[in-house]
Design an enzyme around this catalytic site. Structure first.
Site, PDB file in Angstrom:
ATOM      1  N   MET A  14       3.135  13.938 -18.427  1.00  0.00           N
ATOM      2  CA  MET A  14       2.787  12.876 -17.648  1.00  0.00           C
ATOM      3  C   MET A  14       2.278  10.809 -18.541  1.00  0.00           C
ATOM      4  O   MET A  14       1.679  11.293 -19.652  1.00  0.00           O
ATOM      5  CB  MET A  14       0.827  12.890 -17.724  1.00  0.00           C
ATOM      6  CG  MET A  14       0.071  11.983 -17.345  1.00  0.00           C
ATOM      7  SD  MET A  14      -1.627  11.842 -16.904  1.00  0.00           S
ATOM      8  CE  MET A  14      -2.067  12.135 -18.466  1.00  0.00           C
ATOM      9  N   PRO A  15       3.244  10.732 -18.321  1.00  0.00           N
ATOM     10  CA  PRO A  15       3.421   9.344 -18.950  1.00  0.00           C
ATOM     11  C   PRO A  15       1.944   8.804 -19.533  1.00  0.00           C
ATOM     12  O   PRO A  15       1.375   8.910 -18.900  1.00  0.00           O
ATOM     13  CB  PRO A  15       3.783   8.090 -18.776  1.00  0.00           C
ATOM     14  CG  PRO A  15       5.042   8.980 -17.832  1.00  0.00           C
ATOM     15  CD  PRO A  15       3.666  10.166 -17.226  1.00  0.00           C
ATOM     16  N   GLY A  18      -0.522   4.426 -17.488  1.00  0.00           N
ATOM     17  CA  GLY A  18      -0.216   4.354 -16.249  1.00  0.00           C
ATOM     18  C   GLY A  18      -0.178   3.527 -15.517  1.00  0.00           C
ATOM     19  O   GLY A  18      -1.405   2.287 -15.700  1.00  0.00           O
ATOM     20  N   TYR A  50      -8.231   4.578  -1.614  1.00  0.00           N
ATOM     21  CA  TYR A  50      -7.883   3.170  -1.944  1.00  0.00           C
ATOM     22  C   TYR A  50      -7.192   2.530  -1.060  1.00  0.00           C
ATOM     23  O   TYR A  50      -7.421   1.288  -1.158  1.00  0.00           O
ATOM     24  CB  TYR A  50      -7.859   3.577  -3.260  1.00  0.00           C
ATOM     25  CG  TYR A  50      -7.590   3.609  -4.640  1.00  0.00           C
ATOM     26  CD1 TYR A  50      -9.019   4.389  -5.112  1.00  0.00           C
ATOM     27  CD2 TYR A  50      -6.723   4.150  -5.611  1.00  0.00           C
ATOM     28  CE1 TYR A  50      -9.182   4.709  -6.469  1.00  0.00           C
ATOM     29  CE2 TYR A  50      -7.355   4.800  -6.940  1.00  0.00           C
ATOM     30  CZ  TYR A  50      -7.831   4.979  -7.397  1.00  0.00           C
ATOM     31  OH  TYR A  50      -8.847   5.156  -8.206  1.00  0.00           O
ATOM     32  N   HIS A 119     -11.240  13.797  -6.283  1.00  0.00           N
ATOM     33  CA  HIS A 119     -11.798  12.035  -6.711  1.00  0.00           C
ATOM     34  C   HIS A 119     -13.104  12.687  -7.418  1.00  0.00           C
ATOM     35  O   HIS A 119     -13.490  11.896  -8.576  1.00  0.00           O
ATOM     36  CB  HIS A 119     -11.757  11.637  -5.717  1.00  0.00           C
ATOM     37  CG  HIS A 119     -11.979   9.999  -6.168  1.00  0.00           C
ATOM     38  ND1 HIS A 119     -10.844   9.233  -5.209  1.00  0.00           N
ATOM     39  CD2 HIS A 119     -11.861   9.449  -7.115  1.00  0.00           C
ATOM     40  CE1 HIS A 119     -11.485   7.791  -5.877  1.00  0.00           C
ATOM     41  NE2 HIS A 119     -11.730   7.873  -6.820  1.00  0.00           N
TER      42      HIS A 119
END
Length: 304
Positions: A14-15, A18, A50, A119
């Site tokens: 994962m970068p 983000g 969201y 979440h």
């Protein structure tokens, strides 16, 4: 120097930086995400809650086309909203979790996501069933990695007691005022990658717009409390936001800055051209207040 990506599992990295999309409307999100990808972001974070997954999907596709990329070049996270009984919502069980994932995929317009999270730990008796559903999705390859968000040590113990694999990641509020050292230590021991949200909460400008509620007190909102970050940022020739984000990645956390301003968007991605020295890291360690302030209604990790 700090690594620019973090390992989630044997097949997925994962970068470290983000682009966060919380509080960006569905109408604004396509252009914002496209601009982020054009700026260089390769990690986009959204959530069912969201209400902008559709816009995120459009923005990712537009960014891919603009930069000549492939879908696999962009790491996309979304999250299950598990239902909050305190808000009159029914907690999601296993089948409801799978149905929510299908809906998120359809809304995004993708056939997989790179990371799927629960979440918040609102599921109560259904938490294990929700987690088992995520493990099923991971085994199918439809979620390349599976994790949680806002889970505390007791919630992780619950998964361990059930004899289930640990999450690949736990996304929690992390910044110098809220460092969660015990939880981070436990996550490190269990091989769970921390992802930080609300990294910029100590700044007086954080969530200052109407309707962007938090549990931040009036004292926390005044500019004077930011003075140490101003001094440090000037020392390194960076913005205060860059300093706080660098603190996160230097501690080994992925970070999720959000901005609709092109200059700040680029600055927030530029975290690898400087390093916070040991003295300043030690000073920031002493700033821990043990607070979680991003949720106006309280810290979701405190849920039983």
């Amino acid at each position: 120097m700090t690594t620019s990506d973090f390992t989630l599992n044997a097949t997925t990295t994962m970068p470290a930086v983000g682009f966060g999309t919380y509080l960006i409307t569905n109408d604004q999100t396509p252009e914002a995400v496209k601009a982020a990808i054009e700026t260089g972001y390769r990690h986009i974070d959204t959530a069912q809650g969201y209400q902008n997954e559709e816009g995120v999907g459009k923005g990712v596709r537009a960014g891919i086309e603009a930069k000549g990329l492939r879908r696999e070049d962009i790491f996309v996270t979304t999250k299950l909203w598990p239902g909050n009984p305190a808000w009159g919502q029914e907690p999601a069980d296993g089948p409801a979790t799978l149905a929510a994932f299908e809906n998120s995929l359809e809304t995004l317009g993708f056939d997989y996501v790179d990371l799927y999270l629960i979440h918040a730990p609102y599921g109560g008796a259904h938490r294990i069933a929700e987690w088992e559903a995520l493990l099923e999705l991971k085994a199918q390859g439809r979620a390349r990695a599976a994790g949680v968000s806002n889970f505390n040590s007791d919630h992780l113990d619950e998964i361990e007691a059930a004899g289930l694999p640990m999450p690949d990641a736990n996304q929690v509020e992390l910044h110098p005022w809220s460092q969660k050292t015990d939880l981070i230590g436990k996550m490190r021991a269990l091989g769970i990658q921390p992802i930080a949200y609300s990294s910029l909460a100590p700044l007086s400008t954080w969530r200052s717009a109407p309707g962007q509620d938090s549990a931040k007190s009036d004292e926390m909102k005044v500019g004077g409390v930011d003075a140490p970050f101003q001094v440090m940022a000037q020392k390194y020739g960076v913005s205060e936001a860059q300093l706080l984000l660098r603190w996160g990645v230097q501690n080994g956390y992925a970070v999720l800055p959000k901005s609709l301003n092109a200059t700040r968007m680029a600055q927030n991605l530029d975290l690898f051209s400087f390093e916070i020295d040991a003295d300043d890291m030690a000073t920031m360690l002493e700033m821990d207040r043990g607070l979680s302030i991003a949720w106006a209604t309280g810290d979701p990790s405190e849920v039983d």
